[in-house]
Design a protein around this motif. Structure first.
Motif, PDB file in Angstrom:
ATOM      1  N   MET A 167       0.851  -1.172   0.000  1.00 27.03           N
ATOM      2  CA  MET A 167       0.000   0.000   0.000  1.00 27.03           C
ATOM      3  C   MET A 167       0.899   1.238   0.000  1.00 27.03           C
ATOM      4  N   ARG A 168       0.551   2.209  -0.816  1.00 27.19           N
ATOM      5  CA  ARG A 168       1.315   3.453  -0.925  1.00 27.19           C
ATOM      6  C   ARG A 168       0.804   4.451   0.123  1.00 27.19           C
ATOM      7  N   ILE A 169       1.728   4.910   0.964  1.00 25.63           N
ATOM      8  CA  ILE A 169       1.376   5.782   2.076  1.00 25.63           C
ATOM      9  C   ILE A 169       1.917   7.183   1.874  1.00 25.63           C
ATOM     10  N   GLY A 170       1.096   8.175   2.208  1.00 25.82           N
ATOM     11  CA  GLY A 170       1.530   9.557   2.265  1.00 25.82           C
ATOM     12  C   GLY A 170       1.455  10.030   3.706  1.00 25.82           C
ATOM     13  N   ILE A 171       2.353  10.910   4.072  1.00 17.82           N
ATOM     14  CA  ILE A 171       2.310  11.496   5.406  1.00 17.82           C
ATOM     15  C   ILE A 171       1.993  12.966   5.254  1.00 17.82           C
ATOM     16  N   VAL A 172       0.941  13.404   5.928  1.00 18.63           N
ATOM     17  CA  VAL A 172       0.515  14.798   5.901  1.00 18.63           C
ATOM     18  C   VAL A 172       0.939  15.418   7.229  1.00 18.63           C
ATOM     19  N   GLY A 173       1.892  16.337   7.138  1.00 21.00           N
ATOM     20  CA  GLY A 173       2.490  16.939   8.328  1.00 21.00           C
ATOM     21  C   GLY A 173       3.891  16.377   8.486  1.00 21.00           C
ATOM     22  N   CYS A 174       4.895  17.202   8.288  1.00 21.02           N
ATOM     23  CA  CYS A 174       6.278  16.723   8.248  1.00 21.02           C
ATOM     24  C   CYS A 174       7.123  17.212   9.423  1.00 21.02           C
ATOM     25  N   GLY A 175       6.506  17.355  10.571  1.00 19.82           N
ATOM     26  CA  GLY A 175       7.226  17.797  11.760  1.00 19.82           C
ATOM     27  C   GLY A 175       7.943  16.656  12.461  1.00 19.82           C
ATOM     28  N   ALA A 176       8.321  16.916  13.709  1.00 16.07           N
ATOM     29  CA  ALA A 176       9.128  15.969  14.480  1.00 16.07           C
ATOM     30  C   ALA A 176       8.443  14.621  14.682  1.00 16.07           C
ATOM     31  N   ILE A 177       7.144  14.628  14.943  1.00 15.99           N
ATOM     32  CA  ILE A 177       6.434  13.357  15.155  1.00 15.99           C
ATOM     33  C   ILE A 177       6.497  12.497  13.901  1.00 15.99           C
ATOM     34  N   ALA A 178       6.292  13.104  12.744  1.00 18.79           N
ATOM     35  CA  ALA A 178       6.387  12.359  11.488  1.00 18.79           C
ATOM     36  C   ALA A 178       7.805  11.845  11.280  1.00 18.79           C
ATOM     37  N   GLU A 179       8.778  12.711  11.532  1.00 19.09           N
ATOM     38  CA  GLU A 179      10.179  12.344  11.290  1.00 19.09           C
ATOM     39  C   GLU A 179      10.651  11.208  12.192  1.00 19.09           C
ATOM     40  N   TYR A 180      10.322  11.280  13.473  1.00 22.00           N
ATOM     41  CA  TYR A 180      10.877  10.324  14.422  1.00 22.00           C
ATOM     42  C   TYR A 180       9.985   9.126  14.731  1.00 22.00           C
ATOM     43  N   LEU A 181       8.709   9.211  14.409  1.00 19.15           N
ATOM     44  CA  LEU A 181       7.812   8.087  14.695  1.00 19.15           C
ATOM     45  C   LEU A 181       7.151   7.507  13.442  1.00 19.15           C
ATOM     46  N   HIS A 182       6.450   8.343  12.679  1.00 22.77           N
ATOM     47  CA  HIS A 182       5.650   7.820  11.568  1.00 22.77           C
ATOM     48  C   HIS A 182       6.492   7.299  10.403  1.00 22.77           C
ATOM     49  N   VAL A 183       7.489   8.060   9.982  1.00 21.46           N
ATOM     50  CA  VAL A 183       8.320   7.601   8.859  1.00 21.46           C
ATOM     51  C   VAL A 183       9.019   6.283   9.206  1.00 21.46           C
ATOM     52  N   PRO A 184       9.686   6.184  10.356  1.00 26.26           N
ATOM     53  CA  PRO A 184      10.316   4.892  10.677  1.00 26.26           C
ATOM     54  C   PRO A 184       9.316   3.735  10.763  1.00 26.26           C
ATOM     55  N   ALA A 185       8.124   3.994  11.283  1.00 29.53           N
ATOM     56  CA  ALA A 185       7.118   2.929  11.382  1.00 29.53           C
ATOM     57  C   ALA A 185       6.684   2.446  10.009  1.00 29.53           C
ATOM     58  N   VAL A 186       6.460   3.373   9.083  1.00 22.22           N
ATOM     59  CA  VAL A 186       6.071   2.984   7.725  1.00 22.22           C
ATOM     60  C   VAL A 186       7.200   2.206   7.058  1.00 22.22           C
ATOM     61  N   LYS A 187       8.429   2.653   7.245  1.00 23.76           N
ATOM     62  CA  LYS A 187       9.570   1.971   6.624  1.00 23.76           C
ATOM     63  C   LYS A 187       9.774   0.556   7.164  1.00 23.76           C
ATOM     64  N   ARG A 188       9.390   0.313   8.419  1.00 17.34           N
ATOM     65  CA  ARG A 188       9.544  -1.025   9.011  1.00 17.34           C
ATOM     66  C   ARG A 188       8.511  -2.029   8.510  1.00 17.34           C
ATOM     67  N   CYS A 189       7.423  -1.554   7.975  1.00 15.87           N
ATOM     68  CA  CYS A 189       6.342  -2.432   7.548  1.00 15.87           C
ATOM     69  C   CYS A 189       6.498  -2.790   6.067  1.00 15.87           C
ATOM     70  N   ALA A 190       6.762  -4.049   5.802  1.00 17.08           N
ATOM     71  CA  ALA A 190       7.032  -4.491   4.432  1.00 17.08           C
ATOM     72  C   ALA A 190       5.857  -4.274   3.485  1.00 17.08           C
ATOM     73  N   GLU A 191       4.643  -4.251   4.009  1.00 12.33           N
ATOM     74  CA  GLU A 191       3.461  -4.090   3.162  1.00 12.33           C
ATOM     75  C   GLU A 191       3.227  -2.636   2.753  1.00 12.33           C
ATOM     76  N   LEU A 192       3.968  -1.716   3.345  1.00 12.90           N
ATOM     77  CA  LEU A 192       3.771  -0.293   3.079  1.00 12.90           C
ATOM     78  C   LEU A 192       4.962   0.306   2.354  1.00 12.90           C
ATOM     79  N   LYS A 193       4.678   1.314   1.536  1.00 10.13           N
ATOM     80  CA  LYS A 193       5.731   2.061   0.853  1.00 10.13           C
ATOM     81  C   LYS A 193       5.422   3.544   1.012  1.00 10.13           C
ATOM     82  N   LEU A 194       6.349   4.282   1.578  1.00  5.58           N
ATOM     83  CA  LEU A 194       6.178   5.720   1.732  1.00  5.58           C
ATOM     84  C   LEU A 194       6.390   6.381   0.372  1.00  5.58           C
ATOM     85  N   THR A 195       5.342   6.987  -0.159  1.00  2.00           N
ATOM     86  CA  THR A 195       5.421   7.548  -1.506  1.00  2.00           C
ATOM     87  C   THR A 195       5.221   9.053  -1.562  1.00  2.00           C
TER      88      THR A 195
END
Length: 73
Positions: free
Chosen positions: A1-29
């Motif tokens: 599944m292709r994922i977008g992150i809306v809001g690029c602050g610290a929470i996205a940088e340190y929590l959401h991006v790493p979580a998406v990258k760890r999940c093989a079924e997801l691709k940060l696009t």
């Protein structure tokens, strides 16, 4: 599944991006933020992502989003 992150602050940088990258079924696009510097900074850690100021700018590249904006947005 292709994922977008809306809001690029610290929470996205340190929590959401790493979580998406760890999940093989997801691709940060895509990354979306009204602050150009914020989205470009985070894009430096996420090669190949689409960038936008609005969700409509990247809609064709995503299937779902992580909404990481502050409550007042």
């Amino acid at each position: 599944m292709r994922i977008g992150i809306v809001g690029c602050g610290a929470i996205a940088e340190y929590l959401h991006v790493p979580a998406v990258k760890r999940c093989a079924e997801l691709k940060l696009t895509a990354l979306v933020d009204t602050d150009r510097d914020q989205r470009e900074h985070l894009a430096g850690r996420c090669p190949g992502v689409q960038l936008g100021e609005s969700i409509t700018d990247v809609a064709e590249h995503i299937d779902a989003v992580v909404l990481a904006t502050p409550p007042h947005c």
